[in-house]
Design a protein around this motif. Sequence first.
Motif, PDB file in Angstrom:
ATOM      1  N   THR A 155      42.522  28.560  51.779  1.00  0.00           N
ATOM      2  CA  THR A 155      43.548  27.699  51.161  1.00  0.00           C
ATOM      3  C   THR A 155      43.336  26.938  49.710  1.00  0.00           C
ATOM      4  OG1 THR A 155      43.008  25.686  52.655  1.00  0.00           O
ATOM      5  CG2 THR A 155      44.507  27.528  53.442  1.00  0.00           C
ATOM      6  N   SER A 156      42.220  26.957  49.203  1.00  0.00           N
ATOM      7  CA  SER A 156      41.818  26.473  47.969  1.00  0.00           C
ATOM      8  C   SER A 156      42.175  27.290  47.086  1.00  0.00           C
ATOM      9  CB  SER A 156      40.196  25.931  47.859  1.00  0.00           C
ATOM     10  OG  SER A 156      39.349  27.280  47.898  1.00  0.00           O
ATOM     11  N   ALA A 157      42.749  28.514  47.148  1.00  0.00           N
ATOM     12  CA  ALA A 157      42.977  29.312  46.018  1.00  0.00           C
ATOM     13  C   ALA A 157      44.131  28.762  45.231  1.00  0.00           C
ATOM     14  CB  ALA A 157      43.762  30.745  46.638  1.00  0.00           C
ATOM     15  N   ARG A 158      43.766  28.759  43.858  1.00  0.00           N
ATOM     16  CA  ARG A 158      44.857  28.248  42.618  1.00  0.00           C
ATOM     17  C   ARG A 158      44.988  29.022  41.865  1.00  0.00           C
ATOM     18  NH1 ARG A 158      40.838  23.035  40.988  1.00  0.00           N
ATOM     19  NH2 ARG A 158      39.390  24.550  39.727  1.00  0.00           N
ATOM     20  N   ARG A 159      46.001  29.204  41.074  1.00  0.00           N
ATOM     21  CA  ARG A 159      46.275  30.090  39.918  1.00  0.00           C
ATOM     22  C   ARG A 159      46.261  29.537  38.628  1.00  0.00           C
ATOM     23  NH1 ARG A 159      51.055  34.486  41.068  1.00  0.00           N
ATOM     24  NH2 ARG A 159      49.758  35.844  42.279  1.00  0.00           N
ATOM     25  N   PHE A 160      45.916  30.106  37.556  1.00  0.00           N
ATOM     26  CA  PHE A 160      45.850  29.666  36.590  1.00  0.00           C
ATOM     27  C   PHE A 160      46.186  30.842  35.320  1.00  0.00           C
ATOM     28  CE2 PHE A 160      41.716  30.767  37.107  1.00  0.00           C
ATOM     29  CZ  PHE A 160      40.883  31.125  36.133  1.00  0.00           C
ATOM     30  N   GLU A 161      46.278  30.512  33.898  1.00  0.00           N
ATOM     31  CA  GLU A 161      46.549  31.502  33.128  1.00  0.00           C
ATOM     32  C   GLU A 161      45.508  31.297  31.987  1.00  0.00           C
ATOM     33  OE1 GLU A 161      50.364  32.163  31.284  1.00  0.00           O
ATOM     34  OE2 GLU A 161      51.443  32.339  33.274  1.00  0.00           O
ATOM     35  N   LEU A 162      44.915  32.394  31.505  1.00  0.00           N
ATOM     36  CA  LEU A 162      43.979  32.478  30.540  1.00  0.00           C
ATOM     37  C   LEU A 162      44.249  33.563  29.650  1.00  0.00           C
ATOM     38  CD1 LEU A 162      41.394  30.992  29.436  1.00  0.00           C
ATOM     39  CD2 LEU A 162      40.071  32.454  31.059  1.00  0.00           C
ATOM     40  N   GLY A 163      44.206  33.508  28.562  1.00  0.00           N
ATOM     41  CA  GLY A 163      44.426  34.854  27.552  1.00  0.00           C
ATOM     42  C   GLY A 163      45.614  35.447  27.803  1.00  0.00           C
ATOM     43  N   GLY A 164      46.603  34.894  28.391  1.00  0.00           N
ATOM     44  CA  GLY A 164      47.780  35.624  28.738  1.00  0.00           C
ATOM     45  C   GLY A 164      48.072  36.317  30.058  1.00  0.00           C
ATOM     46  N   ALA A 165      46.773  36.290  30.933  1.00  0.00           N
ATOM     47  CA  ALA A 165      46.747  36.663  32.299  1.00  0.00           C
ATOM     48  C   ALA A 165      46.776  35.606  33.272  1.00  0.00           C
ATOM     49  CB  ALA A 165      45.394  37.662  32.518  1.00  0.00           C
ATOM     50  N   THR A 166      47.195  35.962  34.515  1.00  0.00           N
ATOM     51  CA  THR A 166      47.293  35.222  35.532  1.00  0.00           C
ATOM     52  C   THR A 166      46.297  35.468  36.508  1.00  0.00           C
ATOM     53  OG1 THR A 166      49.693  34.880  35.263  1.00  0.00           O
ATOM     54  CG2 THR A 166      48.788  34.151  37.419  1.00  0.00           C
ATOM     55  N   LEU A 167      45.653  34.451  36.525  1.00  0.00           N
ATOM     56  CA  LEU A 167      44.288  34.617  37.517  1.00  0.00           C
ATOM     57  C   LEU A 167      44.232  33.621  38.648  1.00  0.00           C
ATOM     58  CD1 LEU A 167      41.708  34.839  34.749  1.00  0.00           C
ATOM     59  CD2 LEU A 167      42.565  36.643  35.863  1.00  0.00           C
ATOM     60  N   THR A 168      43.598  34.115  39.777  1.00  0.00           N
ATOM     61  CA  THR A 168      43.306  33.148  41.084  1.00  0.00           C
ATOM     62  C   THR A 168      41.786  32.696  41.242  1.00  0.00           C
ATOM     63  OG1 THR A 168      45.313  33.995  42.041  1.00  0.00           O
ATOM     64  CG2 THR A 168      43.660  33.163  43.466  1.00  0.00           C
ATOM     65  N   PRO A 214      31.751  22.700  30.189  1.00  0.00           N
ATOM     66  CA  PRO A 214      31.299  23.885  29.514  1.00  0.00           C
ATOM     67  C   PRO A 214      32.202  24.885  29.531  1.00  0.00           C
ATOM     68  CG  PRO A 214      29.574  22.738  30.308  1.00  0.00           C
ATOM     69  CD  PRO A 214      30.432  22.092  31.042  1.00  0.00           C
ATOM     70  N   ASP A 215      33.003  25.051  30.438  1.00  0.00           N
ATOM     71  CA  ASP A 215      34.037  26.133  30.752  1.00  0.00           C
ATOM     72  C   ASP A 215      35.272  25.341  30.587  1.00  0.00           C
ATOM     73  OD1 ASP A 215      32.674  28.453  31.157  1.00  0.00           O
ATOM     74  OD2 ASP A 215      32.020  27.843  33.180  1.00  0.00           O
ATOM     75  N   PRO A 216      36.475  25.932  30.320  1.00  0.00           N
ATOM     76  CA  PRO A 216      37.840  25.587  30.258  1.00  0.00           C
ATOM     77  C   PRO A 216      38.283  25.253  31.589  1.00  0.00           C
ATOM     78  CG  PRO A 216      37.771  27.961  29.982  1.00  0.00           C
ATOM     79  CD  PRO A 216      36.455  27.567  29.965  1.00  0.00           C
ATOM     80  N   ASN A 217      39.296  24.327  31.620  1.00  0.00           N
ATOM     81  CA  ASN A 217      39.964  24.224  33.108  1.00  0.00           C
ATOM     82  C   ASN A 217      40.815  25.209  33.312  1.00  0.00           C
ATOM     83  OD1 ASN A 217      40.552  22.754  35.305  1.00  0.00           O
ATOM     84  ND2 ASN A 217      42.173  21.786  34.256  1.00  0.00           N
ATOM     85  N   PRO A 218      40.931  25.749  34.758  1.00  0.00           N
ATOM     86  CA  PRO A 218      39.994  25.694  35.491  1.00  0.00           C
ATOM     87  C   PRO A 218      38.579  26.087  35.092  1.00  0.00           C
ATOM     88  CG  PRO A 218      41.627  26.996  36.305  1.00  0.00           C
ATOM     89  CD  PRO A 218      41.724  26.730  34.796  1.00  0.00           C
ATOM     90  N   ASN A 219      37.503  26.154  36.122  1.00  0.00           N
ATOM     91  CA  ASN A 219      36.194  26.533  35.849  1.00  0.00           C
ATOM     92  C   ASN A 219      35.658  27.535  36.276  1.00  0.00           C
ATOM     93  OD1 ASN A 219      33.504  25.717  34.961  1.00  0.00           O
ATOM     94  ND2 ASN A 219      33.027  25.315  37.089  1.00  0.00           N
ATOM     95  N   PRO A 220      35.787  28.941  35.740  1.00  0.00           N
ATOM     96  CA  PRO A 220      35.346  30.015  36.233  1.00  0.00           C
ATOM     97  C   PRO A 220      33.918  30.157  36.286  1.00  0.00           C
ATOM     98  CG  PRO A 220      36.549  30.475  33.989  1.00  0.00           C
ATOM     99  CD  PRO A 220      36.888  29.188  34.559  1.00  0.00           C
ATOM    100  N   ILE A 221      33.234  30.630  37.404  1.00  0.00           N
ATOM    101  CA  ILE A 221      31.949  30.734  37.295  1.00  0.00           C
ATOM    102  C   ILE A 221      31.627  32.193  37.023  1.00  0.00           C
ATOM    103  CG2 ILE A 221      29.990  30.339  38.998  1.00  0.00           C
ATOM    104  CD1 ILE A 221      31.396  27.912  38.241  1.00  0.00           C
ATOM    105  N   GLY A 222      30.517  32.319  36.215  1.00  0.00           N
ATOM    106  CA  GLY A 222      29.795  33.632  35.843  1.00  0.00           C
ATOM    107  C   GLY A 222      29.351  34.376  36.777  1.00  0.00           C
ATOM    108  N   ALA A 223      29.192  35.768  36.661  1.00  0.00           N
ATOM    109  CA  ALA A 223      28.493  36.697  37.384  1.00  0.00           C
ATOM    110  C   ALA A 223      26.827  36.382  37.411  1.00  0.00           C
ATOM    111  CB  ALA A 223      28.586  37.917  37.015  1.00  0.00           C
TER     112      ALA A 223
END
Length: 225
Positions: A155-168, A214-223
Amino acid sequence: MSLRIEPARADDAAAIAQVHVASWRQAYDGLIPAAHLAALSVERRTAMWQAALAAGHPVVRVGRDARGVDGAPDVVGFVAYGRSRDPDAPPGGAEVWSLYLDPSAWSQGIGRALWTAARDDLAASACRDVSLWAIDGNRRAIRFYEAAGFVAEPTSARRFELGGATLTERRYRWRAPGIALATDGEAGTPSGLPRPATEPTLPVRRSQNPSPSPDPNPNPIGASA
C-alpha cells in the motif's frame, strides 16, 4: 576485479556522477523516456554529489576496482544512506537513498558488498529498520533487494511523473533478524518491543546540515546486482 569498499572522498563526486548517469540510462531504459535519459547531465549530478559529500549526509561509500585503469582505482559503484526521509518512518529508521553500479559491474556481487557495508555501518549505530524506494518494473533492482531481505509494502505505492512518463514506486523495508515486520502501513516500534528511550545515532560524517537529495523527488533507486 579487485574490489575495495570504502568511504567516498570529496574528489569522488565526478566518478560517482558518471556511475549514477550510466546506471540510470541502462536500468531505466524502457521505463523512463529515452529523451529524458539522454539529457541527464553528469555535470549537474557532480555538483549534487559534491554538495552531499561536503555536507556529510547522506553517508556515501564507494566500490573501487583497485586495479583500475593505468593502475588508478576506479569507482564502479556506490551506496548512499542515512536517516529516513519518510514522515511515517519509525524512530531511528534509516533509508538507502541510492545504490548504483556501472552497468559493466553488474552481476559481480558488488551491489551486495555495498549493501552489506551500509547495513553493518547502520547496525553499529543500533539501526535495525532500513527502507528504500524502487520503481515498479525495475526488475533487476527489485530481485536484488528481495534477495537481500527487503520486503515490499504493497500500500506504499505512489505515482509520479518524470520525463513525461507516469511511474509508480514502492517502498521496501528490511529489518534486522528477530525484528518482525510491522503490519503494512504501520509505523513506529514493532509489536512487542519496547520503544527506545532515545533514537539511534545514525552515521553522518562531518556536519549534520541537510543536503539536497542526489535523486529527484521521488527517489528512484538504481539497479544493482
